[in-house]
Design a protein around this motif. Structure first.
Motif, mmCIF file in Angstrom:
data_model
loop_
_atom_site.group_PDB
_atom_site.id
_atom_site.type_symbol
_atom_site.label_atom_id
_atom_site.label_comp_id
_atom_site.label_asym_id
_atom_site.label_seq_id
_atom_site.Cartn_x
_atom_site.Cartn_y
_atom_site.Cartn_z
ATOM 1 N N ALA A 62 -13.138 -7.262 3.244
ATOM 2 C CA ALA A 62 -13.641 -6.847 3.910
ATOM 3 C C ALA A 62 -13.494 -7.017 5.989
ATOM 4 O O ALA A 62 -13.429 -5.819 6.448
ATOM 5 N N VAL A 63 -12.558 -8.065 5.733
ATOM 6 C CA VAL A 63 -12.134 -8.599 7.011
ATOM 7 C C VAL A 63 -11.248 -7.960 7.098
ATOM 8 O O VAL A 63 -10.816 -7.424 8.784
ATOM 9 N N SER A 64 -10.301 -7.585 6.188
ATOM 10 C CA SER A 64 -9.113 -7.121 6.319
ATOM 11 C C SER A 64 -9.651 -5.755 6.952
ATOM 12 O O SER A 64 -8.382 -5.024 7.256
ATOM 13 N N ALA A 65 -10.036 -4.920 5.989
ATOM 14 C CA ALA A 65 -10.060 -3.555 5.733
ATOM 15 C C ALA A 65 -11.155 -3.509 6.996
ATOM 16 O O ALA A 65 -10.314 -2.004 8.003
ATOM 17 N N ALA A 89 0.620 -8.100 7.755
ATOM 18 C CA ALA A 89 0.257 -9.173 7.418
ATOM 19 C C ALA A 89 -1.172 -8.807 6.501
ATOM 20 O O ALA A 89 -1.880 -9.845 5.770
ATOM 21 N N LEU A 90 -2.187 -7.818 6.895
ATOM 22 C CA LEU A 90 -3.425 -7.348 6.797
ATOM 23 C C LEU A 90 -2.921 -6.923 4.676
ATOM 24 O O LEU A 90 -3.910 -7.043 4.544
ATOM 25 N N MET A 91 -1.910 -6.568 5.288
ATOM 26 C CA MET A 91 -2.287 -5.573 3.394
ATOM 27 C C MET A 91 -1.478 -7.086 2.607
ATOM 28 O O MET A 91 -1.823 -7.141 1.647
ATOM 29 N N ILE A 92 -1.084 -8.255 3.172
ATOM 30 C CA ILE A 92 -0.642 -9.622 2.161
ATOM 31 C C ILE A 92 -2.362 -9.813 2.060
ATOM 32 O O ILE A 92 -2.415 -10.724 1.242
ATOM 33 N N ILE A 93 -2.773 -9.856 3.409
ATOM 34 C CA ILE A 93 -4.349 -10.356 2.662
ATOM 35 C C ILE A 93 -5.004 -9.427 1.555
ATOM 36 O O ILE A 93 -5.576 -10.614 1.077
ATOM 37 N N ILE A 94 -4.563 -8.443 1.760
ATOM 38 C CA ILE A 94 -5.415 -7.845 0.865
ATOM 39 C C ILE A 94 -5.102 -7.625 -0.576
ATOM 40 O O ILE A 94 -5.693 -7.868 -1.508
ATOM 41 N N MET A 188 -2.149 -16.242 2.927
ATOM 42 C CA MET A 188 -2.384 -16.843 3.846
ATOM 43 C C MET A 188 -1.164 -17.600 4.887
ATOM 44 O O MET A 188 -1.055 -16.948 6.213
ATOM 45 N N LEU A 189 -0.694 -18.447 5.083
ATOM 46 C CA LEU A 189 0.606 -18.716 5.450
ATOM 47 C C LEU A 189 1.288 -17.750 5.666
ATOM 48 O O LEU A 189 1.583 -16.965 7.322
ATOM 49 N N VAL A 190 1.773 -16.412 5.096
ATOM 50 C CA VAL A 190 2.609 -15.674 5.102
ATOM 51 C C VAL A 190 2.241 -14.616 6.039
ATOM 52 O O VAL A 190 2.842 -14.200 7.055
ATOM 53 N N ALA A 191 0.806 -14.193 6.165
ATOM 54 C CA ALA A 191 0.076 -13.745 6.728
ATOM 55 C C ALA A 191 0.328 -13.895 8.195
ATOM 56 O O ALA A 191 0.545 -13.544 9.160
#
Length: 207
Positions: A62-65, A89-94, A188-191
Motif C-alpha cells: 500500500a505504501v509503495s503504491a 526501489a518501490l518495485m523491489i519492495i512490492i 529492504m536493504l536493496v531498496a
C-alpha cells in the motif's frame, strides 16, 4: 509405510519398555502432555511471526503504491535519473512483499508427509470420521475406532505421535519463516540502497 504405522512403532517401543517394568505410564503421560503444550506454543509463536510479516508486506504494498502515485505527480520537479532509482526501489519492495504473501500462503494447507501414516484418534477428526452422511453411522464408526486405542499404552503412543507431528509442523513453519525473513531483509536493504542512490543523484542535480 502404511496408515497407522507411526502408532504401531510408538506402541511397540512402549510395550517393550513396559515389559522391563521401568515404564511409569502416569509420569510418561504427564510429560507428554507438557511436551504437547510447549510444542503447540512454539507452533503458535512461528505463526505469530509469520502473521506479522504478512501484515508488514500488505502495508508495504500500500505504501509503495502510494509512493509511486506521488512520484508520478511530482516527477517534473525531480531529476529523471533519481526517479528511476526511486521507482526501482518501490518495485523491489512490492515484489518482495508479494513474495512474502506467496510464501505465507504455501503453508495454509500444507501437504505434510505424516498424514498418510499417522492415526491419532484422540486428537484429529480425519482419523475418526468416515464419509457417511448419516450421523448415527459416523458416531458408531467413531466410537468403534476410538475404543480400539482405549488403553494407556495406546494413549501414550498417540501422544508420542502428536509430539512428533508438532515437531514436523514446527520445522516447516521455522523454515518458511526464515525464508520470509531473509527475503524481507534482502529486499529492504536493496531498496534502501536504491533510494539512497536516488537521493544522491537528486542532490547532485541541484548543483
Amino acid at each position: 509405510m502404511s496408515k497407522g504405522e507411526l502408532h504401531n512403532i510408538a506402541k511397540a517401543h512402549l510395550e517393550k519398555l513396559n515389559a522391563t517394568g521401568t515404564l511409569n505410564i502416569d509420569k510418561l503421560s504427564s510429560r507428554l502432555k507438557e511436551m504437547i503444550n510447549y510444542a503447540i506454543s512454539r507452533h503458535d509463536w512461528y505463526e505469530g511471526q509469520r502473521g506479522k510479516y504478512l501484515s508488514i508486506a500488505i502495508a508495504l504494498i500500500a505504501v509503495s503504491a502510494t509512493g509511486t502515485l506521488i512520484l508520478s505527480k511530482i516527477s517534473t520537479h525531480i531529476d529523471h535519473n533519481a526517479i528511476v532509482f526511486f521507482l526501482i526501489a518501490l518495485m523491489i519492495i512490492i515484489l518482495g512483499s508479494f513474495y512474502i504473501i506467496f510464501k505465507f500462503g504455501t503453508l495454509i494447507e500444507g501437504n505434510y508427509p505424516h498424514r498418510e501414516h499417522a492415526d491419532i484418534r484422540s486428537w484429529y477428526f480425519r482419523y475418526n470420521i468416515n464419509s457417511s452422511k448419516n450421523i448415527t453411522d459416523q458416531f458408531n464408526f467413531y466410537v468403534k475406532s476410538w475404543l480400539e486405542y482405549a488403553t494407556d499404552i495406546d494413549f501414550a503412543a498417540e501422544d508420542l505421535e502428536q509430539v512428533f507431528i508438532l515437531f514436523i509442523i514446527q520445522w516447516h513453519r521455522s523454515k518458511n519463516l526464515n525464508c520470509i525473513k531473509t527475503n524481507f531483509t534482502i529486499s529492504m536493504l536493496v531498496a534502501t540502497l536504491f533510494i539512497f542512490i536516488g537521493i544522491i543523484v537528486q542532490l547532485c542535480s541541484l548543483y
